[in-house]
Design a protein around this motif. Structure first.
Motif, PDB file in Angstrom:
ATOM      1  N   LEU A  36      51.090 -49.771  -1.847  1.00 44.61           N
ATOM      2  CA  LEU A  36      51.652 -50.573  -2.943  1.00 44.61           C
ATOM      3  C   LEU A  36      52.623 -49.737  -3.773  1.00 44.61           C
ATOM      4  O   LEU A  36      53.732 -50.180  -4.103  1.00 44.61           O
ATOM      5  N   LEU A  37      52.221 -48.516  -4.083  1.00 44.66           N
ATOM      6  CA  LEU A  37      53.067 -47.658  -4.927  1.00 44.66           C
ATOM      7  C   LEU A  37      54.399 -47.340  -4.259  1.00 44.66           C
ATOM      8  O   LEU A  37      55.432 -47.244  -4.928  1.00 44.66           O
ATOM      9  N   ALA A  38      54.383 -47.207  -2.931  1.00 42.77           N
ATOM     10  CA  ALA A  38      55.624 -46.877  -2.216  1.00 42.77           C
ATOM     11  C   ALA A  38      56.676 -47.962  -2.431  1.00 42.77           C
ATOM     12  O   ALA A  38      57.870 -47.676  -2.520  1.00 42.77           O
ATOM     13  N   VAL A  39      56.231 -49.213  -2.525  1.00 40.45           N
ATOM     14  CA  VAL A  39      57.171 -50.326  -2.705  1.00 40.45           C
ATOM     15  C   VAL A  39      57.861 -50.256  -4.067  1.00 40.45           C
ATOM     16  O   VAL A  39      59.051 -50.532  -4.193  1.00 40.45           O
ATOM     17  N   GLY A  40      57.095 -49.861  -5.092  1.00 35.06           N
ATOM     18  CA  GLY A  40      57.642 -49.849  -6.443  1.00 35.06           C
ATOM     19  C   GLY A  40      58.503 -48.642  -6.774  1.00 35.06           C
ATOM     20  O   GLY A  40      59.144 -48.598  -7.822  1.00 35.06           O
ATOM     21  N   ARG A  41      58.529 -47.695  -5.850  1.00 32.60           N
ATOM     22  CA  ARG A  41      59.173 -46.396  -6.105  1.00 32.60           C
ATOM     23  C   ARG A  41      60.652 -46.494  -6.516  1.00 32.60           C
ATOM     24  O   ARG A  41      61.147 -45.672  -7.259  1.00 32.60           O
ATOM     25  N   GLY A  42      61.359 -47.499  -6.018  1.00 28.12           N
ATOM     26  CA  GLY A  42      62.787 -47.608  -6.311  1.00 28.12           C
ATOM     27  C   GLY A  42      63.100 -48.291  -7.631  1.00 28.12           C
ATOM     28  O   GLY A  42      64.262 -48.378  -8.019  1.00 28.12           O
ATOM     29  N   GLU A  61      57.916 -55.496   2.625  1.00 27.33           N
ATOM     30  CA  GLU A  61      57.179 -54.810   1.560  1.00 27.33           C
ATOM     31  C   GLU A  61      55.921 -55.541   1.124  1.00 27.33           C
ATOM     32  O   GLU A  61      54.978 -54.923   0.645  1.00 27.33           O
ATOM     33  N   GLY A  62      55.916 -56.883   1.306  1.00 29.19           N
ATOM     34  CA  GLY A  62      54.783 -57.660   0.802  1.00 29.19           C
ATOM     35  C   GLY A  62      53.474 -57.221   1.440  1.00 29.19           C
ATOM     36  O   GLY A  62      52.441 -57.100   0.773  1.00 29.19           O
ATOM     37  N   ARG A  63      53.524 -56.954   2.740  1.00 32.83           N
ATOM     38  CA  ARG A  63      52.308 -56.564   3.450  1.00 32.83           C
ATOM     39  C   ARG A  63      51.789 -55.205   2.986  1.00 32.83           C
ATOM     40  O   ARG A  63      50.583 -54.947   3.018  1.00 32.83           O
ATOM     41  N   LEU A  64      52.711 -54.352   2.520  1.00 39.13           N
ATOM     42  CA  LEU A  64      52.278 -53.047   1.998  1.00 39.13           C
ATOM     43  C   LEU A  64      51.498 -53.243   0.699  1.00 39.13           C
ATOM     44  O   LEU A  64      50.479 -52.588   0.446  1.00 39.13           O
ATOM     45  N   VAL A  65      51.997 -54.152  -0.120  1.00 39.11           N
ATOM     46  CA  VAL A  65      51.324 -54.461  -1.382  1.00 39.11           C
ATOM     47  C   VAL A  65      49.942 -55.059  -1.115  1.00 39.11           C
ATOM     48  O   VAL A  65      48.922 -54.628  -1.663  1.00 39.11           O
ATOM     49  N   LEU A  66      49.912 -56.063  -0.216  1.00 43.29           N
ATOM     50  CA  LEU A  66      48.661 -56.775   0.052  1.00 43.29           C
ATOM     51  C   LEU A  66      47.631 -55.890   0.736  1.00 43.29           C
ATOM     52  O   LEU A  66      46.427 -56.050   0.519  1.00 43.29           O
ATOM     53  N   ARG A  85      61.040 -50.058 -13.338  1.00 44.56           N
ATOM     54  CA  ARG A  85      59.909 -50.746 -13.968  1.00 44.56           C
ATOM     55  C   ARG A  85      58.635 -50.455 -13.174  1.00 44.56           C
ATOM     56  O   ARG A  85      58.524 -50.836 -12.003  1.00 44.56           O
ATOM     57  N   PRO A  86      57.690 -49.777 -13.764  1.00 43.57           N
ATOM     58  CA  PRO A  86      56.508 -49.337 -13.009  1.00 43.57           C
ATOM     59  C   PRO A  86      55.599 -50.495 -12.612  1.00 43.57           C
ATOM     60  O   PRO A  86      55.542 -51.508 -13.310  1.00 43.57           O
ATOM     61  N   PRO A  87      54.900 -50.327 -11.473  1.00 44.17           N
ATOM     62  CA  PRO A  87      54.022 -51.392 -10.986  1.00 44.17           C
ATOM     63  C   PRO A  87      52.770 -51.574 -11.840  1.00 44.17           C
ATOM     64  O   PRO A  87      52.398 -50.694 -12.628  1.00 44.17           O
ATOM     65  N   ARG A  88      52.157 -52.704 -11.653  1.00 45.85           N
ATOM     66  CA  ARG A  88      50.872 -53.012 -12.284  1.00 45.85           C
ATOM     67  C   ARG A  88      50.019 -53.767 -11.274  1.00 45.85           C
ATOM     68  O   ARG A  88      50.552 -54.481 -10.419  1.00 45.85           O
ATOM     69  N   VAL A 103      55.073 -55.551  -8.422  1.00 47.62           N
ATOM     70  CA  VAL A 103      56.027 -54.463  -8.158  1.00 47.62           C
ATOM     71  C   VAL A 103      57.419 -55.056  -8.007  1.00 47.62           C
ATOM     72  O   VAL A 103      57.588 -56.241  -7.728  1.00 47.62           O
ATOM     73  N   GLU A 104      58.414 -54.181  -8.159  1.00 48.28           N
ATOM     74  CA  GLU A 104      59.786 -54.605  -7.905  1.00 48.28           C
ATOM     75  C   GLU A 104      60.321 -53.771  -6.746  1.00 48.28           C
ATOM     76  O   GLU A 104      60.190 -52.540  -6.757  1.00 48.28           O
ATOM     77  N   ASN A 105      60.928 -54.429  -5.759  1.00 49.80           N
ATOM     78  CA  ASN A 105      61.436 -53.732  -4.571  1.00 49.80           C
ATOM     79  C   ASN A 105      62.942 -53.503  -4.726  1.00 49.80           C
ATOM     80  O   ASN A 105      63.733 -54.424  -4.531  1.00 49.80           O
TER      81      ASN A 105
END
Ligand code: BES
Ligand code: MN
Ligand code: ZN
Length: 499
Positions: free
Chosen positions: A232-238, A349-354, A241-244, A318-320
């Motif tokens: 999940l964190l990898a998706v938000g890296r770019g 990216e969705g599958r990484l988050v899920l 705005r930090p993930p929650r 997250v924001e991709n």
């Protein structure tokens, strides 16, 4: 967003002013209460002239009908009265709201020749009115520039529904309108643009469910790192705005009862990341959090109607984005489960988050089942269009219950296969799996990926890329965002998982 209409219930009494709307079955036969709204007996001629045959959700109207002080008299068709399901009554309610366009006071006469609608049917008409009346117009600053009713700041429309048992209908409507609020909330979240609704703002919306008695924990980026949600964190890296992650709990059931769990993809905007998407329609990717929006809307519905069940909702926000800090194709990330993933395409990216959410959910809550919702693949739109969500499951009983709930609510799902021959398409030499499976069977390989993170927990994945947003307008939805899944999953819970 436009002021919600008010809906009240009353006994039959010939309406004397405002607009009257009567229900007419196929064939055009008028009930006694319907006929009393038309003292001059003009409706049969109107039906004939307009070729109105009483088809489900068809309508016809006349203004200033003879021998009455009414502004308008409209008829809405019910189709073959008798065996109408929830979805039919909702559509009738939607058609009623459409026929009431520009009206201020509306009396709906729910007396149907050769049928006797019960309290739940009447409540569904009320819900249909609410859903049809939803508009996302908060950014329209001119009063006259407001979709099809042009009444932005006016008083809400007042509906009075006349029926056989108004007290029972009112009680049923209290539950239905709780679900309606959940649908509206989900639509609001999906319609909201990503500059306004980032991961933190979305998490605040989840937090706001506390006022209904939902327990809400918001996990910050630091906490997610500590837990180990590397995928999940990898998706938000770019993103700047930090993930929650928001974890919502509604404990309305027996304390010993395992919870039912709902997991949502909440990509607040999906540019594709470094594997960037083409410009055409990229604006639609503000809706890539529809799964998470549905989970929040559902938790709202369950809490607002005080469902007698224990439910967990988990959403990954997250924001991709493409950025110097973003993940790259070829990167290998370690998920919370310990399994490693080679990121072939940063747009998957969705599958990484899920993956991390599902694993966390199963470990933390040992749920009765997990249902996840995600705008996961464009391929599911190719396969099923906007008419069915893709359903994937490791559990036939759960899949059948979802299909049945889909039929009655009209939020339809269609099961697609899983299997080891598909699973091997996401094997890779470099890691435990890769995040894309090539061009063929794109929705299925995405589902196979998720399946690797659920173990033996009964699980269903709903791919709502085609149904959660950009849905064609219908009797009960005129908005870009549909709120798909709130009613479906509320019905699943109500029919099988309440004590
Ligand atoms: N969010 C998209 C899927 C999507 C597409 C939702 C259109 C709604 C409308 C998802 O993250 C995505 O980009 N999926 C890719 C996967 C591919 C790279 C394997 C897709 O469907 O093209
Ligand atoms: Mn994507
Ligand atoms: Zn996406």
């Amino acid at each position: 967003m436009t002021k919600e209409p008010t809906v009240a219930f009353a006994e039959f009494a010939t309406p004397k002013s405002g607009s009257a709307i009567v229900l007419v079955p196929e064939g055009g036969k008028l009930s006694d209460a319907a006929a009393s709204c038309d003292p001059a007996g003009v409706l049969p001629r109107v039906f004939d002239t307009a070729e109105f045959k009483g088809k489900l959700a068809a309508s016809v109207e006349i203004f200033a009908p003879q021998e009455t002080q009414l502004d308008r008299l409209a008829a809405v068709g019910t189709g073959k009265a008798g065996a109408l399901d929830e979805n039919a009554w909702l559509r009738i309610g939607g058609a009623v709201a459409a026929a009431a366009k520009n009206a201020k006071e509306v009396t709906v006469v729910v007396d149907v020749a050769d049928a006797s609608p019960g309290a739940r049917d009447v409540a569904a008409i009320g819900l249909g009115i609410l859903l049809r009346s939803y508009r996302f117009d908060k950014y329209k600053t001119r009063k006259d520039d407001n979709g099809d009713n042009g009444r932005k700041d006016d008083k809400p429309v007042k509906y009075t529904i006349q029926c056989a048992d108004p007290a029972a209908a009112e009680k049923a409507f209290a539950e239905a309108s709780a679900v309606g609020q959940g649908v509206s909330l989900a639509r609001d979240l999906v319609n909201e643009p990503a500059n306004i609704l980032g991961p933190e703002e979305f998490a605040d919306k989840a937090k706001a469910l506390e006022k209904l008695g939902v327990k809400v924990d918001i996990l910050t980026e630091k906490e997610l790192e500590k837990i180990g949600m590397g995928a999940l964190l990898a998706v938000g890296r770019g993103s700047v705005r930090p993930p929650r992650v928001a974890v919502m709990r509604w404990d309305g059931g027996d304390s010993k009862q395992k919870p039912v769990a709902f997991v949502g993809k909440g990509v607040v905007f999906d540019t594709g990341g470094i594997s960037i998407k083409p410009a055409a329609s990229m604006e639609d990717m503000k809706g890539d959090m529809a799964g998470a929006a549905t989970v929040v809307g559902l938790m709202h519905a369950l809490a607002a109607r005080k469902a007698q069940t224990n439910a967990v909702g988990i959403i990954g926000l997250v924001e991709n984005m493409p950025d110097g800090n973003a993940q790259r194709p070829g990167d290998i990330v370690t998920s919370l489960s310990g399994q490693t993933i080679e990121v072939i395409n940063t747009d998957a990216e969705g599958r990484l988050v899920l993956a991390d959410l599902l694993w966390h959910c199963k470990e933390e809550f040992k749920p009765e089942f997990m249902v996840n919702l995600a705008t996961l693949t464009g391929a599911v739109i190719v396969a099923l269009g906007n008419q069915h969500a893709g359903l994937f499951s490791n559990d036939d009983a759960l899949a059948e219950r979802l299909a049945a709930a889909g039929k009655v609510t009209g939020e339809k799902v269609w099961r697609l296969p899983l299997g080891s021959e598909y699973d091997k398409l996401i094997d890779t030499k470099n890691a435990d799996m890769k995040n894309t499976g090539g061009r063929s069977a794109g929705s299925i390989t995405a589902a196979q990926f998720l399946k690797r993170f659920v173990d033996d927990t009964p699980w269903a994945h709903l791919d709502i890329a085609g149904t959660g947003m950009a849905s064609p307008s219908s009797e009960i939805n005129q908005s870009w965002a549909s709120g798909f899944g709130v009613r479906l999953l509320d019905r699943l819970v109500a029919d099988h998982y309440e004590r």
